[in-house]
Design a protein around this motif. Structure first.
Motif, PDB file in Angstrom:
ATOM      1  N   ILE A 197       0.849  -1.204   0.000  1.00 27.36           N
ATOM      2  CA  ILE A 197       0.000   0.000   0.000  1.00 27.36           C
ATOM      3  C   ILE A 197       0.880   1.248   0.000  1.00 27.36           C
ATOM      4  O   ILE A 197       0.674   2.182  -0.761  1.00 27.36           O
ATOM      5  CB  ILE A 197      -0.949  -0.008   1.223  1.00 27.36           C
ATOM      6  CG1 ILE A 197      -2.056  -1.053   1.045  1.00 27.36           C
ATOM      7  CG2 ILE A 197      -1.571   1.372   1.440  1.00 27.36           C
ATOM      8  CD1 ILE A 197      -2.961  -1.221   2.254  1.00 27.36           C
ATOM      9  N   GLN A 221      -7.890   8.464  -2.264  1.00 25.37           N
ATOM     10  CA  GLN A 221      -9.039   7.589  -2.496  1.00 25.37           C
ATOM     11  C   GLN A 221     -10.237   8.030  -1.658  1.00 25.37           C
ATOM     12  O   GLN A 221     -11.381   7.858  -2.066  1.00 25.37           O
ATOM     13  CB  GLN A 221      -8.663   6.141  -2.169  1.00 25.37           C
ATOM     14  CG  GLN A 221      -9.690   5.146  -2.659  1.00 25.37           C
ATOM     15  CD  GLN A 221      -9.228   3.706  -2.488  1.00 25.37           C
ATOM     16  OE1 GLN A 221      -8.036   3.431  -2.374  1.00 25.37           O
ATOM     17  NE2 GLN A 221     -10.158   2.782  -2.467  1.00 25.37           N
ATOM     18  N   TYR A 222      -9.976   8.566  -0.472  1.00 28.44           N
ATOM     19  CA  TYR A 222     -11.042   9.125   0.368  1.00 28.44           C
ATOM     20  C   TYR A 222     -10.813  10.626   0.486  1.00 28.44           C
ATOM     21  O   TYR A 222      -9.680  11.084   0.565  1.00 28.44           O
ATOM     22  CB  TYR A 222     -11.018   8.514   1.775  1.00 28.44           C
ATOM     23  CG  TYR A 222     -10.886   7.016   1.810  1.00 28.44           C
ATOM     24  CD1 TYR A 222     -11.719   6.204   1.040  1.00 28.44           C
ATOM     25  CD2 TYR A 222      -9.918   6.407   2.612  1.00 28.44           C
ATOM     26  CE1 TYR A 222     -11.590   4.833   1.072  1.00 28.44           C
ATOM     27  CE2 TYR A 222      -9.784   5.031   2.647  1.00 28.44           C
ATOM     28  CZ  TYR A 222     -10.608   4.245   1.872  1.00 28.44           C
ATOM     29  OH  TYR A 222     -10.469   2.888   1.900  1.00 28.44           O
ATOM     30  N   THR A 229      -5.190   1.769   7.099  1.00 28.45           N
ATOM     31  CA  THR A 229      -5.738   1.824   5.745  1.00 28.45           C
ATOM     32  C   THR A 229      -6.518   3.132   5.536  1.00 28.45           C
ATOM     33  O   THR A 229      -6.469   3.709   4.448  1.00 28.45           O
ATOM     34  CB  THR A 229      -6.657   0.605   5.495  1.00 28.45           C
ATOM     35  OG1 THR A 229      -5.963  -0.572   5.885  1.00 28.45           O
ATOM     36  CG2 THR A 229      -7.048   0.498   4.045  1.00 28.45           C
ATOM     37  N   VAL A 276      -5.747   2.006  -2.783  1.00 27.37           N
ATOM     38  CA  VAL A 276      -5.332   1.589  -1.441  1.00 27.37           C
ATOM     39  C   VAL A 276      -6.215   0.461  -0.927  1.00 27.37           C
ATOM     40  O   VAL A 276      -5.730  -0.529  -0.387  1.00 27.37           O
ATOM     41  CB  VAL A 276      -5.412   2.796  -0.466  1.00 27.37           C
ATOM     42  CG1 VAL A 276      -5.226   2.342   0.976  1.00 27.37           C
ATOM     43  CG2 VAL A 276      -4.383   3.849  -0.834  1.00 27.37           C
ATOM     44  N   ALA A 277      -7.506   0.627  -1.095  1.00 21.59           N
ATOM     45  CA  ALA A 277      -8.417  -0.320  -0.446  1.00 21.59           C
ATOM     46  C   ALA A 277      -9.748  -0.353  -1.169  1.00 21.59           C
ATOM     47  O   ALA A 277     -10.007   0.428  -2.076  1.00 21.59           O
ATOM     48  CB  ALA A 277      -8.622   0.084   1.017  1.00 21.59           C
ATOM     49  N   GLY A 278     -10.593  -1.273  -0.726  1.00 21.42           N
ATOM     50  CA  GLY A 278     -11.955  -1.355  -1.249  1.00 21.42           C
ATOM     51  C   GLY A 278     -12.051  -2.241  -2.477  1.00 21.42           C
ATOM     52  O   GLY A 278     -11.051  -2.796  -2.954  1.00 21.42           O
ATOM     53  N   ALA A 332      -3.629   8.894  -0.242  1.00 21.82           N
ATOM     54  CA  ALA A 332      -3.573   8.550  -1.673  1.00 21.82           C
ATOM     55  C   ALA A 332      -4.680   9.243  -2.471  1.00 21.82           C
ATOM     56  O   ALA A 332      -4.708   9.149  -3.698  1.00 21.82           O
ATOM     57  CB  ALA A 332      -3.684   7.045  -1.840  1.00 21.82           C
ATOM     58  N   PRO A 377     -16.944   1.721   5.011  1.00 23.08           N
ATOM     59  CA  PRO A 377     -16.372   1.194   6.257  1.00 23.08           C
ATOM     60  C   PRO A 377     -14.953   0.689   6.045  1.00 23.08           C
ATOM     61  O   PRO A 377     -14.729  -0.168   5.195  1.00 23.08           O
ATOM     62  CB  PRO A 377     -17.327   0.040   6.626  1.00 23.08           C
ATOM     63  CG  PRO A 377     -17.987  -0.353   5.357  1.00 23.08           C
ATOM     64  CD  PRO A 377     -17.955   0.818   4.428  1.00 23.08           C
ATOM     65  N   VAL A 378     -14.021   1.263   6.790  1.00 22.44           N
ATOM     66  CA  VAL A 378     -12.609   0.839   6.700  1.00 22.44           C
ATOM     67  C   VAL A 378     -12.118   0.617   8.133  1.00 22.44           C
ATOM     68  O   VAL A 378     -11.585   1.533   8.765  1.00 22.44           O
ATOM     69  CB  VAL A 378     -11.747   1.916   5.992  1.00 22.44           C
ATOM     70  CG1 VAL A 378     -10.324   1.405   5.765  1.00 22.44           C
ATOM     71  CG2 VAL A 378     -12.368   2.350   4.682  1.00 22.44           C
ATOM     72  N   PRO A 379     -12.313  -0.580   8.666  1.00 18.67           N
ATOM     73  CA  PRO A 379     -11.999  -0.795  10.085  1.00 18.67           C
ATOM     74  C   PRO A 379     -10.518  -0.615  10.422  1.00 18.67           C
ATOM     75  O   PRO A 379     -10.188  -0.260  11.543  1.00 18.67           O
ATOM     76  CB  PRO A 379     -12.431  -2.255  10.330  1.00 18.67           C
ATOM     77  CG  PRO A 379     -13.347  -2.594   9.203  1.00 18.67           C
ATOM     78  CD  PRO A 379     -12.901  -1.764   8.038  1.00 18.67           C
ATOM     79  N   ASN A 380      -9.637  -0.845   9.467  1.00 21.91           N
ATOM     80  CA  ASN A 380      -8.209  -0.732   9.760  1.00 21.91           C
ATOM     81  C   ASN A 380      -7.780   0.735   9.680  1.00 21.91           C
ATOM     82  O   ASN A 380      -7.861   1.359   8.624  1.00 21.91           O
ATOM     83  CB  ASN A 380      -7.432  -1.589   8.748  1.00 21.91           C
ATOM     84  CG  ASN A 380      -5.966  -1.663   9.100  1.00 21.91           C
ATOM     85  OD1 ASN A 380      -5.231  -0.711   8.899  1.00 21.91           O
ATOM     86  ND2 ASN A 380      -5.542  -2.771   9.638  1.00 21.91           N
ATOM     87  N   THR A 413      -8.995  -7.328   5.849  1.00 20.25           N
ATOM     88  CA  THR A 413      -9.106  -6.200   6.792  1.00 20.25           C
ATOM     89  C   THR A 413      -8.166  -5.079   6.379  1.00 20.25           C
ATOM     90  O   THR A 413      -8.561  -3.915   6.335  1.00 20.25           O
ATOM     91  CB  THR A 413      -8.780  -6.675   8.221  1.00 20.25           C
ATOM     92  OG1 THR A 413      -9.628  -7.774   8.514  1.00 20.25           O
ATOM     93  CG2 THR A 413      -9.013  -5.584   9.244  1.00 20.25           C
ATOM     94  N   VAL A 414      -6.921  -5.446   6.070  1.00 17.19           N
ATOM     95  CA  VAL A 414      -5.932  -4.424   5.696  1.00 17.19           C
ATOM     96  C   VAL A 414      -6.388  -3.672   4.440  1.00 17.19           C
ATOM     97  O   VAL A 414      -6.260  -2.452   4.357  1.00 17.19           O
ATOM     98  CB  VAL A 414      -4.552  -5.089   5.471  1.00 17.19           C
ATOM     99  CG1 VAL A 414      -3.585  -4.123   4.792  1.00 17.19           C
ATOM    100  CG2 VAL A 414      -3.969  -5.551   6.790  1.00 17.19           C
ATOM    101  N   PHE A 415      -6.954  -4.387   3.491  1.00 15.38           N
ATOM    102  CA  PHE A 415      -7.337  -3.753   2.226  1.00 15.38           C
ATOM    103  C   PHE A 415      -8.815  -3.351   2.188  1.00 15.38           C
ATOM    104  O   PHE A 415      -9.306  -2.947   1.135  1.00 15.38           O
ATOM    105  CB  PHE A 415      -7.024  -4.690   1.050  1.00 15.38           C
ATOM    106  CG  PHE A 415      -5.557  -4.808   0.756  1.00 15.38           C
ATOM    107  CD1 PHE A 415      -4.914  -3.856  -0.040  1.00 15.38           C
ATOM    108  CD2 PHE A 415      -4.800  -5.828   1.287  1.00 15.38           C
ATOM    109  CE1 PHE A 415      -3.565  -3.948  -0.305  1.00 15.38           C
ATOM    110  CE2 PHE A 415      -3.439  -5.931   1.037  1.00 15.38           C
ATOM    111  CZ  PHE A 415      -2.821  -4.992   0.237  1.00 15.38           C
ATOM    112  N   GLY A 416      -9.479  -3.431   3.314  1.00 17.42           N
ATOM    113  CA  GLY A 416     -10.882  -3.012   3.382  1.00 17.42           C
ATOM    114  C   GLY A 416     -11.754  -3.720   2.368  1.00 17.42           C
ATOM    115  O   GLY A 416     -12.601  -3.099   1.723  1.00 17.42           O
ATOM    116  N   GLY A 461      -5.507   5.631   2.659  1.00 16.20           N
ATOM    117  CA  GLY A 461      -6.531   5.962   1.666  1.00 16.20           C
ATOM    118  C   GLY A 461      -6.723   7.453   1.493  1.00 16.20           C
ATOM    119  O   GLY A 461      -6.870   7.943   0.367  1.00 16.20           O
TER     120      GLY A 461
END
Lengths: 313, 524
Positions: free
Chosen positions: A152, B260-261, B251, A164-166, B258, B245-248, A259-262, B255
């Motif tokens: 990441i 992304q959010y 991240t 990054v994620a999702g 970067a 929802p991004v529990p970590n 979890t790390v990558f949502g 995000g």
């Protein structure tokens, strides 16, 4: 073979019933209450008791279990307490992601593990072998979450090559969704490639010490033909086993990576359900995952017969 | 190689090559990480700490739920930037009768629901009635309510059995909310049948654990006035607010860095330097935000003795606990007053025992209490890391003062369940988000685990709740806070602040405990 398959399916039903019972009991024995989680930390015991009543959680355990068994017989996994939808639907919504992620990470693990394992065995004791074994040790030792966070940082934050994620925006096409899975697949694939590499190497070394390989070499066959045609085929059974197990484990075992990558995959669903004490989801998801696990094992067993003519069912 | 083996090999090789090939193709199709514009609609993506347990704002006091649902649902009143009451669906503040028992609330005309229908007085009466049956906050008011009735077509009258000053603040809260909804979506005390409100955004799609999409309510009727806090005019300039929802936590940080959010909530304090140094992102520090609490069991067990609880207060050094919990002094303040400096109910004098900690004093108090070394069962959870770290420091400090401590580390769901049984624990760690009205603080509720319900407290709380005059209310609050420090039902560890991060492109954002995105815009 048909009789064998029927017998295995019958055994599978017994396993599923046992899994259903064990999962039901463990979910209920572990303390925690979905009503308390749902109402928030300011809720009073009276509020929690009222919601438990509405959710049917105040019924005797035996009544709840019999209701649950009745649902399973009708192939109904019940409704999620939190998600406002049937468990089957919740699992189906996550199956695309989990399926793709498993396929991609197993693909990466095989792409690295099988060829390097063969090369390592063929060059036993040499620089290539020692380097490969060393790197495999390293890859197996590094936790996938660390690999994920590192990927990441360098590939998503610093260079913005990947998200990054999702799992992509709502209107994302399949390619866009797969782009979101590249980094997680690498993070999952690398540690598993080490496992496949080591199994491939060991299996190949074992086979290559047999007389028929020596004979093949003595006939003057090119080394590549000896390794790929004569040795690899006979070394495939342990390799297939480990690939099958890796695939099965990844279906629900990619929890940390998800979890790390949502990522809203099956592993994530199970973890969320456990934290929220969403009993129907815990029970349904584990039952389905167990069924897939058993099916993959059955498939691998059947593949033995394809790879090795001596194996007959 | 036989045909079968070759096919098998080809399949295996094909799978691996396909995965690699797809990866290459995917990388090649890379565009931009930010989803700020989609189909000509501006989209703000907000990374939250997880999936909300529900989207019904009435039945839960969860902060995460209210952060999302406040965009969809509105209450009769809200709070301005100074935490003063302001009208929202009401057209003005209520007219309160001289005896303090009758509230006449005028309604704004032309307010529309997301389904296009207009809010009627019947909808408001039904919503308030539902609130008294379904909301943890409404239920505390219910025993005091004589009637809720329409007065003509544009006003509602709430008649109480006795004066209850916190009523308007309770009606203004966005969690356990007295949300105004169509009468037709109310179905008993359970969840709403349909998530239809009057807010500037309406629900488009909810994919659990993936996203919640709220889109602009085009027929939204905004209240008038200059925006201040949650009050004043509301304009939904952003076309879609998407909660992911991004529990970590790591991240969430990555995000937002970067792109992304556009907004990431509840970030670890130690990431502040990284956010400060990053281009295109700015940190958002929310003050006041919350306070950690060590709740003690005043009903059963060794902690039922007030002297033992006083000994706990004397034994704990809040500075050590706060630093252990948050690491960075910029995010904490050792503040004993339940309300922080700068807020209307701040009072330092009555909170003096907060800073009188000394293990010698604690040992004397324990001796006077007749403490015989019974283990103190303290529940904590690693799911809130700062609480876990604080509880470890508390354990060490309490043992130094002569307590025997049994620290029980549980997952949050288990802790929530166990705390309902008064025989199962002596103390637990939790935290409380800032609330503008003191009577909303959970510790004051005698039903809340801890069960603080001494005659003196009951009388002081009743007097505070009856008092309508703001200055006199402050004096009565000081009495209550003094009791908090003499009877010690809980330990307020101090103040802590929330770190969030926002894209530079997001303009007009106001830092608040429950972040909202009306009146914001995206530039560029």
């Amino acid at each position: 073979m048909l009789v064998y398959i029927v017998r295995r399916f019958a055994g599978m039903m017994v396993v599923m019933l046992l899994v259903a019972m064990v999962v039901f009991l463990i979910a209920r024995v572990v303390p925690g209450d979905p009503a308390a989680v749902m109402l928030g930390s300011s809720a009073t015991p009276e509020d929690i008791a009222a919601l438990r009543g509405r959710l049917g959680l105040d019924e005797p355990l035996l009544t709840q279990f019999l209701l649950y068994l009745g649902q399973i017989v009708r192939f109904d996994l019940g409704d999620s307490i939190f998600l406002n939808r049937p468990v089957v639907q919740a699992l189906a919504e996550r199956s695309e992601l989990t399926g793709l992620l498993t396929m991609m990470s197993v693909g990466i693990a095989m792409l690295i593990g099988v060829p390097v394992g063969i090369l390592s065995a063929a060059k036993r004791g040499g620089l290539v072998d020692q380097t490969a074994v060393g790197l495999a040790m390293l890859a197996a030792s590094i936790p996938s979450f660390w690999i994920g966070l590192t990927l990441i940082k360098y590939l998503a934050v610093d260079h913005a090559w990947f998200p990054v994620a999702g799992y992509g925006p709502p209107d994302a096409d399949l390619l866009e969704r797969m782009r979101h899975l590249v980094l997680p697949a690498i993070a999952l694939g690398i540690p598993n490639s080490a496992l496949i590499l080591r199994f491939t190497r060991t299996s190949m070394l074992d086979v290559m010490s047999h007389d028929y390989v020596r004979t093949a070499r003595a006939k003057g066959l090119p080394p590549l033909v000896v390794v790929l045609k004569h040795a690899l085929r006979n070394a495939m059974i342990p390799i297939l086993t480990v690939i099958g197990l890796t695939t099965a484990v990844m279906i629900a075992g990619a929890i940390v990576t998800e979890t790390v990558f949502g990522l809203p995959g099956v592993g994530n669903l199970i973890v969320s359900a456990v934290l929220r004490r969403d009993y129907p989801v815990i029970q349904g998801a584990l039952l389905v995952v167990s069924a897939i696990y058993v099916l993959i094992n059955l498939t691998v067993d059947l593949l033995y017969a394809v790879v090795d003519p001596r194996v007959r069912y | 190689m036989t045909g079968i083996t070759r096919r098998l090999f080809n399949t295996a090789l094909g799978t691996t090559l396909a995965a690699g090939g797809l990866s290459t193709g995917i990388l090649g199709s890379w565009t931009t990480p930010a989803q700020a514009q989609q189909g000509g609609v501006s989209v703000v993506t907000v990374a939250t700490i997880g999936e909300p347990p529900t989207l019904d704002p009435v039945g839960t006091t969860s902060d995460l739920v209210s952060i999302i649902t406040q965009h969809m649902f509105e209450t009769l009143f809200t709070f301005d930037g100074d935490w003063k009451l302001a009208p929202l669906v009401a057209s003005a503040l209520p007219q309160v009768s001289v005896d303090g028992k009758t509230y006449t609330i005028p309604l704004r005309s032309g307010v529309t629901f997301h389904d296009g229908s207009t809010v009627t007085v019947d909808d408001v009466v039904a919503s308030l009635d539902h609130w008294t049956k379904a909301s943890p906050r409404g239920k505390t008011v219910a025993p005091l309510v004589e009637s809720i009735a329409a007065k003509g077509a544009d006003a509602v009258v709430i008649a109480l059995k006795e004066p209850f000053a916190p009523l308007t603040a309770l009606l203004a809260m966005n969690n356990g909310a007295a949300a105004i909804v169509p009468k037709s979506v109310i179905d008993g005390p359970g969840a709403l049948k349909s998530l239809i409100g009057t807010g500037p955004y309406k629900l488009l799609e909810h994919k659990p654990d993936q996203y919640i999409r709220l889109v602009r309510h085009d027929a939204y009727a905004s209240p008038a006035g200059t925006p201040s806090g949650y009050a004043g005019s509301r304009k939904a300039t952003i076309g879609e607010v998407r909660f992911v929802p991004v529990p970590n936590a790591a991240t969430r940080v990555s995000g937002v860095l970067a792109g992304q959010y556009q907004f990431a909530d509840s970030l670890p304090a130690e990431t502040l330097p990284r956010i400060k140094d990053a281009a295109g992102v700015k940190p958002v520090i929310v003050k006041p935000f919350g306070f950690p609490l060590m709740i003690m069991n005043t009903k059963t067990g060794v902690m039922a003795n007030p002297k033992v609880r006083q000994a706990v207060l004397a034994a704990l050094d809040p500075n050590d606990m706060l630093l252990a919990g948050f690491g960075d002094p910029e995010f904490v303040q050792a503040e004993g007053s339940i309300y922080a400096q700068g807020t209307p109910f701040y009072d330092a004098a009555s909170a003096k025992p907060y800073s009188d900690h000394a293990s010698g004093k604690a040992a004397d108090l324990l001796k006077a209490a007749g403490y015989k070394g019974e283990p103190i069962r303290i529940m904590t959870s690693v799911q809130y890391e700062f609480l876990y770290k604080m509880s470890m420091v508390a354990q060490a400090q309490l043992e130094l003062a002569g307590f025997k401590v049994d620290l029980q580390v549980l997952d949050w769901a288990t802790l929530l369940q166990r705390r309902g049984d008064d025989k199962g624990w002596d103390a637990f760690f939790t935290y409380h988000t800032f609330v503008p009205e003191p009577s909303l603080i959970t510790v004051l509720n005698p039903s809340y685990p801890g069960w603080w319900d001494s005659p003196a407290k009951r009388e002081a709380l009743a007097a505070f709740n009856r008092e309508m005059d703001p200055a006199a209310r402050k004096a009565k609050w000081v009495t209550l806070q003094s009791l908090f420090y003499s009877e010690v039902p809980s330990i307020k560890v101090g103040e802590f602040y929330n770190l969030a991060a926002s894209s530079d492109k997001l303009t007009g954002y106001t830092p608040t405990p429950w972040p909202f995105f009306w009146n914001t815009d995206l530039k560029g």
